[in-house]
Design a protein around this motif. Structure first.
Motif, PDB file in Angstrom:
ATOM      1  N   ARG A   1      -0.744   3.083  -4.982  1.00 39.35           N
ATOM      2  CA  ARG A   1      -1.052   4.512  -5.055  1.00 39.35           C
ATOM      3  C   ARG A   1      -0.065   5.321  -4.225  1.00 39.35           C
ATOM      4  O   ARG A   1       0.388   6.393  -4.647  1.00 39.35           O
ATOM      5  CB  ARG A   1      -2.470   4.774  -4.571  1.00 39.35           C
ATOM      6  CG  ARG A   1      -3.555   4.320  -5.527  1.00 39.35           C
ATOM      7  CD  ARG A   1      -4.932   4.731  -5.046  1.00 39.35           C
ATOM      8  NE  ARG A   1      -5.025   6.191  -4.895  1.00 39.35           N
ATOM      9  CZ  ARG A   1      -6.107   6.806  -4.414  1.00 39.35           C
ATOM     10  NH1 ARG A   1      -7.167   6.084  -4.039  1.00 39.35           N
ATOM     11  NH2 ARG A   1      -6.137   8.110  -4.306  1.00 39.35           N
ATOM     12  N   ALA A   2       0.280   4.796  -3.059  1.00 45.33           N
ATOM     13  CA  ALA A   2       1.286   5.473  -2.234  1.00 45.33           C
ATOM     14  C   ALA A   2       2.632   5.508  -2.951  1.00 45.33           C
ATOM     15  O   ALA A   2       3.373   6.495  -2.857  1.00 45.33           O
ATOM     16  CB  ALA A   2       1.416   4.762  -0.891  1.00 45.33           C
ATOM     17  N   GLY A   3       2.944   4.443  -3.678  1.00 43.77           N
ATOM     18  CA  GLY A   3       4.180   4.411  -4.443  1.00 43.77           C
ATOM     19  C   GLY A   3       4.204   5.454  -5.545  1.00 43.77           C
ATOM     20  O   GLY A   3       5.245   6.070  -5.808  1.00 43.77           O
ATOM     21  N   VAL A   4       3.068   5.663  -6.206  1.00 48.24           N
ATOM     22  CA  VAL A   4       2.988   6.691  -7.247  1.00 48.24           C
ATOM     23  C   VAL A   4       3.267   8.060  -6.647  1.00 48.24           C
ATOM     24  O   VAL A   4       4.036   8.863  -7.200  1.00 48.24           O
ATOM     25  CB  VAL A   4       1.611   6.665  -7.931  1.00 48.24           C
ATOM     26  CG1 VAL A   4       1.445   7.869  -8.857  1.00 48.24           C
ATOM     27  CG2 VAL A   4       1.425   5.370  -8.712  1.00 48.24           C
ATOM     28  N   ARG A   5       2.648   8.342  -5.492  1.00 46.71           N
ATOM     29  CA  ARG A   5       2.888   9.629  -4.840  1.00 46.71           C
ATOM     30  C   ARG A   5       4.351   9.778  -4.449  1.00 46.71           C
ATOM     31  O   ARG A   5       4.956  10.846  -4.613  1.00 46.71           O
ATOM     32  CB  ARG A   5       1.987   9.775  -3.608  1.00 46.71           C
ATOM     33  CG  ARG A   5       0.502   9.898  -3.926  1.00 46.71           C
ATOM     34  CD  ARG A   5      -0.282  10.365  -2.701  1.00 46.71           C
ATOM     35  NE  ARG A   5      -0.191   9.405  -1.613  1.00 46.71           N
ATOM     36  CZ  ARG A   5      -1.059   8.411  -1.426  1.00 46.71           C
ATOM     37  NH1 ARG A   5      -2.056   8.237  -2.291  1.00 46.71           N
ATOM     38  NH2 ARG A   5      -0.944   7.589  -0.403  1.00 46.71           N
ATOM     39  N   ARG A   6       4.930   8.703  -3.931  1.00 49.94           N
ATOM     40  CA  ARG A   6       6.338   8.747  -3.545  1.00 49.94           C
ATOM     41  C   ARG A   6       7.231   8.976  -4.762  1.00 49.94           C
ATOM     42  O   ARG A   6       8.198   9.737  -4.699  1.00 49.94           O
ATOM     43  CB  ARG A   6       6.727   7.435  -2.863  1.00 49.94           C
ATOM     44  CG  ARG A   6       8.207   7.340  -2.551  1.00 49.94           C
ATOM     45  CD  ARG A   6       8.539   6.129  -1.745  1.00 49.94           C
ATOM     46  NE  ARG A   6       9.970   6.026  -1.509  1.00 49.94           N
ATOM     47  CZ  ARG A   6      10.520   5.323  -0.537  1.00 49.94           C
ATOM     48  NH1 ARG A   6       9.753   4.651   0.301  1.00 49.94           N
ATOM     49  NH2 ARG A   6      11.825   5.291  -0.399  1.00 49.94           N
TER      50      ARG A   6
ATOM     51  N   TRP B   1      -3.461  -2.276  -3.771  1.00 46.22           N
ATOM     52  CA  TRP B   1      -3.773  -1.102  -4.580  1.00 46.22           C
ATOM     53  C   TRP B   1      -3.444   0.182  -3.820  1.00 46.22           C
ATOM     54  O   TRP B   1      -2.923   1.136  -4.402  1.00 46.22           O
ATOM     55  CB  TRP B   1      -5.244  -1.125  -4.973  1.00 46.22           C
ATOM     56  CG  TRP B   1      -5.703   0.058  -5.779  1.00 46.22           C
ATOM     57  CD1 TRP B   1      -6.604   1.001  -5.411  1.00 46.22           C
ATOM     58  CD2 TRP B   1      -5.264   0.416  -7.099  1.00 46.22           C
ATOM     59  NE1 TRP B   1      -6.774   1.933  -6.398  1.00 46.22           N
ATOM     60  CE2 TRP B   1      -5.957   1.587  -7.449  1.00 46.22           C
ATOM     61  CE3 TRP B   1      -4.364  -0.149  -7.996  1.00 46.22           C
ATOM     62  CZ2 TRP B   1      -5.768   2.221  -8.680  1.00 46.22           C
ATOM     63  CZ3 TRP B   1      -4.177   0.483  -9.223  1.00 46.22           C
ATOM     64  CH2 TRP B   1      -4.876   1.647  -9.550  1.00 46.22           C
ATOM     65  N   TYR B   2      -3.725   0.191  -2.540  1.00 49.99           N
ATOM     66  CA  TYR B   2      -3.396   1.365  -1.729  1.00 49.99           C
ATOM     67  C   TYR B   2      -1.875   1.586  -1.694  1.00 49.99           C
ATOM     68  O   TYR B   2      -1.393   2.716  -1.802  1.00 49.99           O
ATOM     69  CB  TYR B   2      -3.925   1.191  -0.306  1.00 49.99           C
ATOM     70  CG  TYR B   2      -3.650   2.374   0.585  1.00 49.99           C
ATOM     71  CD1 TYR B   2      -4.496   3.477   0.574  1.00 49.99           C
ATOM     72  CD2 TYR B   2      -2.545   2.385   1.441  1.00 49.99           C
ATOM     73  CE1 TYR B   2      -4.249   4.578   1.384  1.00 49.99           C
ATOM     74  CE2 TYR B   2      -2.278   3.471   2.249  1.00 49.99           C
ATOM     75  CZ  TYR B   2      -3.138   4.561   2.219  1.00 49.99           C
ATOM     76  OH  TYR B   2      -2.869   5.654   3.020  1.00 49.99           O
ATOM     77  N   ALA B   3      -1.114   0.486  -1.564  1.00 50.53           N
ATOM     78  CA  ALA B   3       0.345   0.600  -1.548  1.00 50.53           C
ATOM     79  C   ALA B   3       0.862   1.113  -2.892  1.00 50.53           C
ATOM     80  O   ALA B   3       1.807   1.914  -2.937  1.00 50.53           O
ATOM     81  CB  ALA B   3       0.968  -0.764  -1.228  1.00 50.53           C
TER      82      ALA B   3
ATOM     83  N   LYS C   1      10.280  -3.323   3.513  1.00 49.31           N
ATOM     84  CA  LYS C   1       9.840  -4.700   3.734  1.00 49.31           C
ATOM     85  C   LYS C   1       9.041  -4.827   5.032  1.00 49.31           C
ATOM     86  O   LYS C   1       8.128  -5.659   5.138  1.00 49.31           O
ATOM     87  CB  LYS C   1      11.061  -5.614   3.771  1.00 49.31           C
ATOM     88  CG  LYS C   1      10.756  -7.071   4.077  1.00 49.31           C
ATOM     89  CD  LYS C   1      12.045  -7.861   4.249  1.00 49.31           C
ATOM     90  CE  LYS C   1      11.762  -9.297   4.685  1.00 49.31           C
ATOM     91  NZ  LYS C   1      13.000 -10.063   4.917  1.00 49.31           N
ATOM     92  N   ALA C   2       9.361  -3.995   6.036  1.00 45.13           N
ATOM     93  CA  ALA C   2       8.708  -4.090   7.339  1.00 45.13           C
ATOM     94  C   ALA C   2       7.275  -3.571   7.315  1.00 45.13           C
ATOM     95  O   ALA C   2       6.496  -3.851   8.227  1.00 45.13           O
ATOM     96  CB  ALA C   2       9.517  -3.317   8.383  1.00 45.13           C
ATOM     97  N   VAL C   3       6.907  -2.830   6.278  1.00 41.34           N
ATOM     98  CA  VAL C   3       5.557  -2.276   6.147  1.00 41.34           C
ATOM     99  C   VAL C   3       4.726  -3.217   5.279  1.00 41.34           C
ATOM    100  O   VAL C   3       5.216  -3.717   4.267  1.00 41.34           O
ATOM    101  CB  VAL C   3       5.608  -0.867   5.510  1.00 41.34           C
ATOM    102  CG1 VAL C   3       4.209  -0.305   5.326  1.00 41.34           C
ATOM    103  CG2 VAL C   3       6.467   0.056   6.353  1.00 41.34           C
ATOM    104  N   PRO C   4       3.485  -3.507   5.648  1.00 43.96           N
ATOM    105  CA  PRO C   4       2.652  -4.372   4.800  1.00 43.96           C
ATOM    106  C   PRO C   4       2.566  -3.853   3.370  1.00 43.96           C
ATOM    107  O   PRO C   4       2.219  -2.696   3.146  1.00 43.96           O
ATOM    108  CB  PRO C   4       1.277  -4.321   5.498  1.00 43.96           C
ATOM    109  CG  PRO C   4       1.610  -4.022   6.927  1.00 43.96           C
ATOM    110  CD  PRO C   4       2.800  -3.113   6.890  1.00 43.96           C
ATOM    111  N   HIS C   5       2.934  -4.705   2.434  1.00 42.91           N
ATOM    112  CA  HIS C   5       2.952  -4.371   1.009  1.00 42.91           C
ATOM    113  C   HIS C   5       3.880  -3.189   0.717  1.00 42.91           C
ATOM    114  O   HIS C   5       3.721  -2.499  -0.316  1.00 42.91           O
ATOM    115  CB  HIS C   5       1.547  -4.062   0.492  1.00 42.91           C
ATOM    116  CG  HIS C   5       0.563  -5.167   0.734  1.00 42.91           C
ATOM    117  ND1 HIS C   5       0.630  -6.381   0.077  1.00 42.91           N
ATOM    118  CD2 HIS C   5      -0.499  -5.246   1.590  1.00 42.91           C
ATOM    119  CE1 HIS C   5      -0.360  -7.158   0.505  1.00 42.91           C
ATOM    120  NE2 HIS C   5      -1.044  -6.510   1.423  1.00 42.91           N
ATOM    121  N   GLY C   6       4.820  -2.949   1.602  1.00 35.72           N
ATOM    122  CA  GLY C   6       5.729  -1.819   1.419  1.00 35.72           C
ATOM    123  C   GLY C   6       6.609  -1.962   0.196  1.00 35.72           C
ATOM    124  O   GLY C   6       6.938  -0.966  -0.456  1.00 35.72           O
ATOM    125  N   MET C   7       6.996  -3.194  -0.146  1.00 35.38           N
ATOM    126  CA  MET C   7       7.837  -3.397  -1.327  1.00 35.38           C
ATOM    127  C   MET C   7       7.095  -3.037  -2.608  1.00 35.38           C
ATOM    128  O   MET C   7       7.690  -2.543  -3.563  1.00 35.38           O
ATOM    129  CB  MET C   7       8.320  -4.845  -1.382  1.00 35.38           C
ATOM    130  CG  MET C   7       9.415  -5.177  -0.387  1.00 35.38           C
ATOM    131  SD  MET C   7      10.936  -4.238  -0.658  1.00 35.38           S
ATOM    132  CE  MET C   7      11.448  -4.875  -2.251  1.00 35.38           C
TER     133      MET C   7
END
Length: 283
Positions: A9-14, A5-7, A96-102
């Motif tokens: 939310r970060a995707g929405v901001r991005r 969920w945190y990833a 991919k290198a970041v946890p849940h980065g995809m």
């Protein structure tokens, strides 16, 4: 808060950040203006030619159809190009290198492409309503149709673009895979009613979501009498929702495993090999 969920939310901001950037980049803004000009040329040339029995001009018929084409082309083409480009330049490898980065990366792309698609429709629409008569006079019912048709159209087309972008080895390959889309647009009732085509072409055109998005927008933006130009003299809204819903379900079932397979195959060695081949082409 869960990591996924945190990833997201970060995707929405991005996604919002990338959207603001594209609207403040001169090259991107020029692209929107050029696309609008290209759409307005056939509207202007046909704005006074009557559409037989429909009580509107051919230009009025074409405006909502072209808006549907814009949504579909952006949802499929832009998504495919972005994924192929970011696969080649290493952006996906870093995600991919970041946890849940995809997860965050894909959410960001959905926000960015969806915003781009809507803006790419609004600009030509704002110009087109002053160029042709008989469009956007349907009141609240039209707004309700747009509220469900546009999001459903995006949900039906974005996964297709994600699959194409995942299968493409480079942006050039993605562009090549998009070439059949040009033929698909031609038989999807964009420039003239699909009911005037041979029955076998009507059948082919109705298989894909481009036709149904255009039909939904025509039902919302054209007068009721214009329905005589459609197959069966009907807007077929239930069929439209069913067809776009089916493409949405199929895309959401197919795209995630294809994207996961692409992500698993990404590595520094694979990216270096693509870079080497690209340098050979340039050289």
């Amino acid at each position: 808060m869960s990591p996924v969920w945190y990833a997201a939310r970060a995707g929405v901001r991005r996604g919002w950040t990338e959207l603001r950037q594209t609207f403040t980049t001169g090259q991107d803004v020029f692209g929107y203006v050029l696309w609008t000009v290209l759409l307005m040329v056939p509207l202007f040339l046909n704005k006074d030619d009557p559409l037989k029995g429909a009580g509107i001009s051919e230009g009025a018929f074409m405006l909502p159809s072209m808006l549907g084409m814009t949504l579909a082309f952006t949802g499929i083409g832009t998504t495919a190009q972005l994924l192929a480009t970011e696969r080649e330049d290493g952006t996906l490898l870093r995600a991919k290198a970041v946890p849940h980065g995809m997860v965050g990366h894909l959410v960001g792309k959905i926000i960015m492409v969806s915003g781009t698609a809507v803006f790419s429709m609004v600009f030509p629409f704002a110009v087109g309503v002053f160029l042709v008569d008989g469009v956007a006079r349907q009141g609240g019912g039209a707004l309700l149709t747009l509220v469900w048709a546009i999001p459903l159209g995006l949900l039906a087309t974005l996964p297709i673009g994600a699959v194409i972008g995942s299968l493409a080895s480079s942006p050039r390959t993605a562009a090549f895979l998009m070439l059949p889309m040009m033929g698909l647009f031609a038989i999807s009732g964009i420039y003239f009613p699909i009911s005037e085509m041979p029955e076998w072409l009507q059948t082919v055109g109705q298989v894909f979501p481009v036709y149904w998005v255009g039909l939904a927008l025509r039902s919302a933006l054209l007068p009721a009498d214009a329905v005589v130009a459609e197959i069966g003299d009907s807007w077929r809204l239930l069929e439209t929702a069913g067809a776009l819903g089916a493409w949405t379900v199929a895309g959401l079932l197919l795209a995630p495993p294809v994207l996961r397979r692409m992500a698993r195959r990404e590595s520094g060695a694979a990216m270096a090999e693509r870079h080497r081949r690209a340098m050979q082409r340039v050289g």
